[in-house]
Design a protein around this motif. Sequence first.
Motif, PDB file in Angstrom:
ATOM      1  N   ILE A 210       0.810  -1.111   0.090  1.00  0.00           N
ATOM      2  CA  ILE A 210      -0.029   0.168   0.044  1.00  0.00           C
ATOM      3  C   ILE A 210       0.750   1.108  -0.012  1.00  0.00           C
ATOM      4  CG2 ILE A 210      -0.290   0.118   2.684  1.00  0.00           C
ATOM      5  CD1 ILE A 210      -3.030   1.178   2.002  1.00  0.00           C
ATOM      6  N   LEU A 211       2.052   1.056   0.659  1.00  0.00           N
ATOM      7  CA  LEU A 211       2.899   2.425   0.641  1.00  0.00           C
ATOM      8  C   LEU A 211       3.388   2.693  -0.687  1.00  0.00           C
ATOM      9  CD1 LEU A 211       5.820   3.199   3.400  1.00  0.00           C
ATOM     10  CD2 LEU A 211       6.136   3.575   0.860  1.00  0.00           C
ATOM     11  N   GLY A 212       3.795   1.760  -1.414  1.00  0.00           N
ATOM     12  CA  GLY A 212       4.239   1.939  -2.737  1.00  0.00           C
ATOM     13  C   GLY A 212       3.004   2.370  -3.911  1.00  0.00           C
ATOM     14  N   GLN A 213       1.980   1.895  -3.693  1.00  0.00           N
ATOM     15  CA  GLN A 213       0.857   2.115  -4.341  1.00  0.00           C
ATOM     16  C   GLN A 213       0.580   3.687  -4.172  1.00  0.00           C
ATOM     17  OE1 GLN A 213      -2.593  -0.133  -3.463  1.00  0.00           O
ATOM     18  NE2 GLN A 213      -1.693  -1.903  -4.898  1.00  0.00           N
ATOM     19  N   MET A 214       0.636   4.219  -2.831  1.00  0.00           N
ATOM     20  CA  MET A 214       0.047   5.431  -2.623  1.00  0.00           C
ATOM     21  C   MET A 214       1.230   6.488  -3.104  1.00  0.00           C
ATOM     22  SD  MET A 214      -1.716   4.957   1.046  1.00  0.00           S
ATOM     23  CE  MET A 214      -2.280   6.565   1.059  1.00  0.00           C
ATOM     24  N   VAL A 215       2.444   6.144  -2.945  1.00  0.00           N
ATOM     25  CA  VAL A 215       3.624   7.032  -3.513  1.00  0.00           C
ATOM     26  C   VAL A 215       3.621   7.256  -4.932  1.00  0.00           C
ATOM     27  CG1 VAL A 215       6.269   7.280  -3.552  1.00  0.00           C
ATOM     28  CG2 VAL A 215       5.073   6.585  -1.418  1.00  0.00           C
ATOM     29  N   ASN A 216       3.392   6.001  -5.604  1.00  0.00           N
ATOM     30  CA  ASN A 216       3.212   6.136  -6.839  1.00  0.00           C
ATOM     31  C   ASN A 216       2.021   6.951  -7.548  1.00  0.00           C
ATOM     32  OD1 ASN A 216       5.564   4.439  -7.565  1.00  0.00           O
ATOM     33  ND2 ASN A 216       4.515   2.443  -7.327  1.00  0.00           N
ATOM     34  N   SER A 217       0.971   6.712  -7.026  1.00  0.00           N
ATOM     35  CA  SER A 217      -0.120   7.498  -7.453  1.00  0.00           C
ATOM     36  C   SER A 217      -0.103   8.981  -6.982  1.00  0.00           C
ATOM     37  CB  SER A 217      -1.433   6.996  -6.771  1.00  0.00           C
ATOM     38  OG  SER A 217      -1.798   5.711  -6.686  1.00  0.00           O
ATOM     39  N   ALA A 218       0.558   9.277  -6.048  1.00  0.00           N
ATOM     40  CA  ALA A 218       1.127  10.619  -5.911  1.00  0.00           C
ATOM     41  C   ALA A 218       1.951  11.431  -7.074  1.00  0.00           C
ATOM     42  CB  ALA A 218       1.266  11.007  -4.532  1.00  0.00           C
ATOM     43  N   LYS A 219       2.817  10.452  -7.333  1.00  0.00           N
ATOM     44  CA  LYS A 219       3.631  10.947  -8.222  1.00  0.00           C
ATOM     45  C   LYS A 219       2.848  11.034  -9.669  1.00  0.00           C
ATOM     46  CE  LYS A 219       8.041   9.043  -6.629  1.00  0.00           C
ATOM     47  NZ  LYS A 219       8.941   7.937  -6.789  1.00  0.00           N
ATOM     48  N   GLU A 220       2.065  10.009 -10.041  1.00  0.00           N
ATOM     49  CA  GLU A 220       1.259  10.179 -11.269  1.00  0.00           C
ATOM     50  C   GLU A 220       0.241  11.414 -11.034  1.00  0.00           C
ATOM     51  OE1 GLU A 220      -0.899   6.763 -11.690  1.00  0.00           O
ATOM     52  OE2 GLU A 220       0.663   5.383 -11.859  1.00  0.00           O
ATOM     53  N   ASP A 221      -0.364  11.818 -10.077  1.00  0.00           N
ATOM     54  CA  ASP A 221      -1.222  12.875  -9.781  1.00  0.00           C
ATOM     55  C   ASP A 221      -0.322  14.074  -9.794  1.00  0.00           C
ATOM     56  OD1 ASP A 221      -3.167  10.952 -10.191  1.00  0.00           O
ATOM     57  OD2 ASP A 221      -3.728  10.983  -7.936  1.00  0.00           O
ATOM     58  N   GLY A 222       0.775  14.099  -9.315  1.00  0.00           N
ATOM     59  CA  GLY A 222       1.648  15.470  -9.146  1.00  0.00           C
ATOM     60  C   GLY A 222       1.124  15.988  -8.030  1.00  0.00           C
ATOM     61  N   ILE A 223       0.902  15.506  -6.897  1.00  0.00           N
ATOM     62  CA  ILE A 223       0.715  15.972  -5.635  1.00  0.00           C
ATOM     63  C   ILE A 223       1.231  15.797  -4.581  1.00  0.00           C
ATOM     64  CG2 ILE A 223      -1.778  15.861  -6.239  1.00  0.00           C
ATOM     65  CD1 ILE A 223      -2.297  13.699  -3.990  1.00  0.00           C
ATOM     66  N   THR A 224       1.480  16.810  -3.707  1.00  0.00           N
ATOM     67  CA  THR A 224       2.058  16.562  -2.384  1.00  0.00           C
ATOM     68  C   THR A 224       1.446  16.452  -1.183  1.00  0.00           C
ATOM     69  OG1 THR A 224       2.106  18.838  -1.921  1.00  0.00           O
ATOM     70  CG2 THR A 224       4.170  17.962  -3.490  1.00  0.00           C
ATOM     71  N   VAL A 225       1.666  15.450  -0.210  1.00  0.00           N
ATOM     72  CA  VAL A 225       0.773  15.377   0.882  1.00  0.00           C
ATOM     73  C   VAL A 225       1.612  15.574   2.154  1.00  0.00           C
ATOM     74  CG1 VAL A 225      -0.505  13.574   2.131  1.00  0.00           C
ATOM     75  CG2 VAL A 225      -0.590  13.592  -0.350  1.00  0.00           C
ATOM     76  N   ARG A 226       1.199  16.607   2.861  1.00  0.00           N
ATOM     77  CA  ARG A 226       1.690  16.997   4.154  1.00  0.00           C
ATOM     78  C   ARG A 226       0.886  16.817   5.616  1.00  0.00           C
ATOM     79  NH1 ARG A 226       2.939  21.321   0.731  1.00  0.00           N
ATOM     80  NH2 ARG A 226       5.147  20.924  -0.271  1.00  0.00           N
ATOM     81  N   ALA A 227      -0.134  16.270   5.065  1.00  0.00           N
ATOM     82  CA  ALA A 227      -1.318  15.888   6.432  1.00  0.00           C
ATOM     83  C   ALA A 227      -2.288  14.707   6.141  1.00  0.00           C
ATOM     84  CB  ALA A 227      -2.054  17.327   6.548  1.00  0.00           C
ATOM     85  N   GLY A 228      -2.467  14.170   7.305  1.00  0.00           N
ATOM     86  CA  GLY A 228      -3.144  13.081   7.427  1.00  0.00           C
ATOM     87  C   GLY A 228      -4.159  12.873   8.370  1.00  0.00           C
ATOM     88  N   TYR A 229      -5.169  12.146   8.330  1.00  0.00           N
ATOM     89  CA  TYR A 229      -5.990  11.792   9.518  1.00  0.00           C
ATOM     90  C   TYR A 229      -6.213  10.581   9.646  1.00  0.00           C
ATOM     91  CZ  TYR A 229     -10.208  12.258  12.537  1.00  0.00           C
ATOM     92  OH  TYR A 229     -10.960  12.405  13.547  1.00  0.00           O
ATOM     93  N   LEU A 230      -5.978   9.832  10.676  1.00  0.00           N
ATOM     94  CA  LEU A 230      -6.111   8.567  10.984  1.00  0.00           C
ATOM     95  C   LEU A 230      -7.364   8.037  11.742  1.00  0.00           C
ATOM     96  CD1 LEU A 230      -3.547   5.663  11.629  1.00  0.00           C
ATOM     97  CD2 LEU A 230      -5.470   5.899  13.084  1.00  0.00           C
TER      98      LEU A 230
END
Length: 340
Positions: A210-230
């Motif tokens: 899941i980590l790799g999938q999310m990182v690859n998706s962020a690269k494809e979408d060209g977005i940065t993520v600096r906040a999360g909610y668990l």
Amino acid sequence: MSTHQAATLLEKGTPLEITERQTPTLGPNELLIEVHAAALNPVDHFQRDLGMFVREFPAILGSDVSGIVAKAGSDVRPDTPKPGTRVTAFASSWFNGKADYGALQKYVIVSEDIVSVLPDSYSFVEGSVFPMAALTSWCGWLWAGISPSSPPSQKEGVFVWGASSSMGTFAVQEAKLMGYTVYATAGAQHHEYIKGLGAARVFDYKNEDILGQMVNSAKEDGITVRAGYLATGDQQLAIDVLAALSGGEKAKLAVAPILKKDLTLPEGIEAAFVSHPEDPVELKGRIRWVFRDWLEARLAAKELVASPHIKVVKGGLAAVNWALDELKGGVSCSKLVVEL
């Protein structure tokens, strides 16, 4: 003096009992709500079984209600909902420990600041699911630096871990309404539902990569993520994902459950238990903004979905023990509500 029925916790570790309580007298800045529906949350069964956060017995548990304003205090603000108004409210003894303020009873006292007018477009059952989810998720997002007052760029994203839960579904909707690209995690069977609430992509938390999938998706979408909610789930994995998505920049993860003590935090990553402000003045302002400003406006605009899927528990207050046992056993993308 009139009386009403309540589901009462006489002592910790015992089933709730249906009792007759005196209907209380209002303070000058309070409202008396005739409860029509009450939604249940996991903290309710922890309070029943373990006495967590219960200051005195007998106690009335619960936090989320919808209903009709029955009476208003002598000094409420002019814009406070008048008697006869349909409302949703955070009706919890969390702040003062007094049973008169707990949700699981026919009449409950709430502060005038902690209610939102409930339009006719939402049923009482639907309206009952909003209060705790709204307050808790907003406390998390604001701590993480996510706010309507600072809209994101087109390339900014956030993620919601455990997005099929009550807090998670609401956090998705909030972030989407602010304009963020929302990544979410949930069981595969709930992916389309979470996308319908506003998530751009949904990932299966059971996937080993899941980590790799999310990182690859962020690269494809060209977005940065600096906040999360668990909202729920593997805290360490969520931290590791945030560290990877942030690309070495500072980032924050707001955690709704109690924060585990053995977490490893990479440099620049912060994680904290979602909590309301300790300062009474700041807390009052936060509550008023969430309920009287943000939530009331979003409900009036029909911008919010009552989520997750609602299951009405038949039997009213007498069925609360059964419902808490079901909640304790685990539910998925489901919110249990009792009608009174």
